[in-house]
Write a protein that holds these residues in place. Structure first.
Motif, PDB file in Angstrom:
ATOM      1  N   LEU A 390       2.181  -7.817  -9.124  1.00  0.00           N
ATOM      2  CA  LEU A 390       2.010  -6.361  -9.124  1.00  0.00           C
ATOM      3  C   LEU A 390       3.150  -5.682  -8.374  1.00  0.00           C
ATOM      4  O   LEU A 390       3.712  -4.680  -8.835  1.00  0.00           O
ATOM      5  N   HIS A 391       3.521  -6.209  -7.203  1.00  0.00           N
ATOM      6  CA  HIS A 391       4.609  -5.609  -6.439  1.00  0.00           C
ATOM      7  C   HIS A 391       5.940  -5.749  -7.183  1.00  0.00           C
ATOM      8  O   HIS A 391       6.786  -4.836  -7.159  1.00  0.00           O
ATOM      9  N   PHE A 394       5.667  -3.182 -10.213  1.00  0.00           N
ATOM     10  CA  PHE A 394       5.430  -1.762  -9.932  1.00  0.00           C
ATOM     11  C   PHE A 394       6.075  -1.274  -8.640  1.00  0.00           C
ATOM     12  O   PHE A 394       6.078  -0.074  -8.387  1.00  0.00           O
ATOM     13  N   ARG A 397       5.048   1.835  -6.556  1.00  0.00           N
ATOM     14  CA  ARG A 397       4.129   2.662  -7.356  1.00  0.00           C
ATOM     15  C   ARG A 397       2.702   2.139  -7.324  1.00  0.00           C
ATOM     16  O   ARG A 397       1.813   2.740  -7.919  1.00  0.00           O
ATOM     17  N   VAL A 398       2.453   1.007  -6.657  1.00  0.00           N
ATOM     18  CA  VAL A 398       1.113   0.432  -6.596  1.00  0.00           C
ATOM     19  C   VAL A 398       0.719   0.209  -5.147  1.00  0.00           C
ATOM     20  O   VAL A 398       1.538  -0.190  -4.315  1.00  0.00           O
ATOM     21  N   ARG A 399      -0.550   0.512  -4.846  1.00  0.00           N
ATOM     22  CA  ARG A 399      -1.143   0.204  -3.543  1.00  0.00           C
ATOM     23  C   ARG A 399      -2.289  -0.771  -3.780  1.00  0.00           C
ATOM     24  O   ARG A 399      -3.141  -0.517  -4.639  1.00  0.00           O
ATOM     25  N   ILE A 400      -2.301  -1.841  -3.023  1.00  0.00           N
ATOM     26  CA  ILE A 400      -3.297  -2.896  -3.242  1.00  0.00           C
ATOM     27  C   ILE A 400      -4.207  -2.987  -2.032  1.00  0.00           C
ATOM     28  O   ILE A 400      -3.740  -3.084  -0.889  1.00  0.00           O
ATOM     29  N   ALA A 411      -6.245  -2.144  -7.229  1.00  0.00           N
ATOM     30  CA  ALA A 411      -4.859  -1.679  -7.335  1.00  0.00           C
ATOM     31  C   ALA A 411      -4.866  -0.205  -7.727  1.00  0.00           C
ATOM     32  O   ALA A 411      -5.435   0.169  -8.758  1.00  0.00           O
ATOM     33  N   TRP A 412      -4.233   0.642  -6.884  1.00  0.00           N
ATOM     34  CA  TRP A 412      -4.116   2.076  -7.147  1.00  0.00           C
ATOM     35  C   TRP A 412      -2.704   2.345  -7.661  1.00  0.00           C
ATOM     36  O   TRP A 412      -1.718   1.994  -7.013  1.00  0.00           O
ATOM     37  N   PHE A 413      -2.617   2.959  -8.826  1.00  0.00           N
ATOM     38  CA  PHE A 413      -1.329   3.182  -9.475  1.00  0.00           C
ATOM     39  C   PHE A 413      -0.901   4.635  -9.257  1.00  0.00           C
ATOM     40  O   PHE A 413      -1.270   5.524 -10.033  1.00  0.00           O
ATOM     41  N   CYS A 470       0.431  -8.938 -15.874  1.00  0.00           N
ATOM     42  CA  CYS A 470       1.035  -7.856 -15.098  1.00  0.00           C
ATOM     43  C   CYS A 470       2.262  -7.288 -15.799  1.00  0.00           C
ATOM     44  O   CYS A 470       2.521  -6.078 -15.751  1.00  0.00           O
TER      45      CYS A 470
END
Length: 481
Positions: A390-391, A394, A397-400, A411-413, A470
């Protein structure tokens, strides 16, 4: 003539004639061929046709008289026609109040999609993780055990399994309890159902984490009780908001909040227990995946704290062995045990004994603990692969959230507004990726400008699937721009 394969038996002839009668091939009271004529027509012995006719007569499809051809029973055809018309009628089904409530807000079950490259659905386990040999050995031993008689057993569960669970809960979760405080149930869902039936009435109120576990809310709401949603933050349920709240029970996941993953600190735990004592309410502590902690040892549950007489502890093997086994357990205040035992007995007598004995054997031998250590390592690797992918795809742009424990992350996009959620789900599915929004687990309405959040399970996936999934998800997000 009846169209059939050569040399039909009496059963085949009976079924063919029955279907023709119901289709009114012979009218509502017409004559069938004589047994001699039909036997000659079909090339079978007359006795074969006679057996078929006798069965039709026994079931009321035909009427027979000595020396006469069989006749269709008028009443049978008319009843069949009435049943067919009633199936298509618009008559409203009369339901109980429970049934009406369930109809208005039913839980949804959807068949898991097949053929996806990566399905990030939470709650599924990898079949390769299941301890097939150990479970098979335990099952065979349980089935081979010589019993004096086959009979119903204790509705609370086999003494052997409850004793094994008592030891396991103490060494793994610091839960001290008597064997008599444990009730074995058919998965955590039955445990929730029993709690709902025994502790809630229509018009009562119950506290739910918001967002929280939907199936628990459906179960409690079906009693006619009212949901009191309490927000969660990075530390789980915001217990300060309970001040002044009157409710009969609270459902919480303090060791790993579902779905956001927060761990309730000790101060909030004592605050929650103090509220329960003051409100004379019960706290249902769902410890659904406590075995999977990757940063520290498992957090001691509410049940292990002082003053936890109002706590009902709920555990399961659905996240450690398999959700298909349907084995869970409740640890309750001693005073509730007779009531819960009675409820379990009228529901289904008891959980299947063979599986109980097999699980007890795994717990006694240490095989269960070894299995937990092995799958914990595997799932830690899967989670790390997901976080890294994910990192990588993104960046910032992503918070996990929720990486300290469990079998999923959230995961918050950032940059993908909630209004684009449906389009993202469809775009990802078109690429062979199953994704599941966190928004459906909120009771309150979220603002449309908030980012899309996904619950991403990884326990049924391998590293290559996670990486590929992903990559395709990133393509789906980019196509929304």
């Amino acid at each position: 003539m009846i169209q059939m394969k050569p040399n039909p038996g009496a059963r085949q002839i009976y079924e063919a004639l029955r279907n023709q009668i119901l289709a009114r091939v012979y009218g509502i009271d017409g004559l069938l061929p004589s047994s001699r004529a039909l036997a000659g027509e079909m090339g079978v012995a007359r006795s074969t046709v006679t057996v078929a006719y006798e069965q039709l007569a026994a079931e009321g499809f035909i009427e027979t008289r000595h020396g006469a051809r069989p006749r269709v029973a008028r009443a049978v055809v008319e009843r069949g026609r009435a049943r067919a018309s009633s199936r298509t009628s618009a008559r409203k089904v009369r339901l109980s109040a429970f049934g009406e409530r369930l109809l208005q807000d039913p839980p949804r079950w959807t068949e898991p999609p097949h053929g996806l490259i990566a399905n990030f659905r939470y709650g599924e386990l990898s079949a390769s993780d299941f301890p097939v040999l150990a479970w098979k050995k335990a099952l065979i031993a349980a089935m081979a055990r010589r019993l004096e008689r086959l009979a119903y057993d204790d509705p609370c569960g086999s003494l052997r399994l409850r004793t094994a669970l008592q030891g396991y809960l103490w060494r793994s979760r610091s839960v001290r309890c008597d064997v008599d405080q444990i009730v074995v149930v058919n998965g955590s869902q039955q445990g929730l159902d029993i709690c709902a039936r025994l502790l809630l009435d229509a018009g009562d109120r119950f506290v739910m984490e918001d967002p929280g576990y939907q199936m628990a809310r459906h179960t409690f709401a079906a009693t006619g009780a009212e949901t009191v949603p309490i927000p969660v933050d990075a530390d789980g349920l915001e217990t300060a908001r309970l001040d002044g709240v009157e409710a009969r029970l609270a459902y919480v996941t303090p060791s790993h909040q579902y779905p956001l993953g927060g761990v309730m600190p000790i101060g909030r735990r004592h605050q929650l227990l103090a509220w329960a004592r003051k409100a004379d309410a019960y706290v249902i502590e769902d410890d659904y995946d406590s075995e999977y902690r990757y940063d520290t040892k498992p957090i001691p549950p509410l049940h292990a704290l002082e003053g936890s007489d109002n706590v009902i502890y709920l555990g399961t093997v659905s996240k450690t062995l398999s959700p298909t086994l349907r084995i869970g357990y409740l640890v309750m205040p001693a005073g509730l045990r007779p009531l819960f035992a009675a409820a379990k007995q009228i529901m289904d007598r008891h959980t299947p004994l063979t599986e109980q004995d097999a699980l007890a054997a795994l717990l006694e031998s240490g095989a269960y603990d070894s299995h937990i250590r092995r799958v914990r390592r595997r799932n830690a690797e899967r989670q790390q692969a997901l976080v890294d992918a994910l990192h990588r795809r993104f960046d910032d742009r992503v918070r996990i959230e929720g990486t300290a424990a469990g079998l999923h992350v959230v995961a918050w996009f950032d940059g993908v507004p909630q209004k684009s959620e449906d389009a993202l789900v469809k775009a990802a599915r078109a690429k062979g990726v199953g994704i599941y929004p966190v928004s459906v687990l909120f009771v309150g309405v979220r603002r449309s400008r908030e980012p899309v959040g996904l619950i991403m399970g990884y326990s049924a996936l391998e590293t290559a699937q996670i990486e590929r999934g992903c990559k395709l998800l990133a393509q789906a997000v980019d196509e929304l721009d």
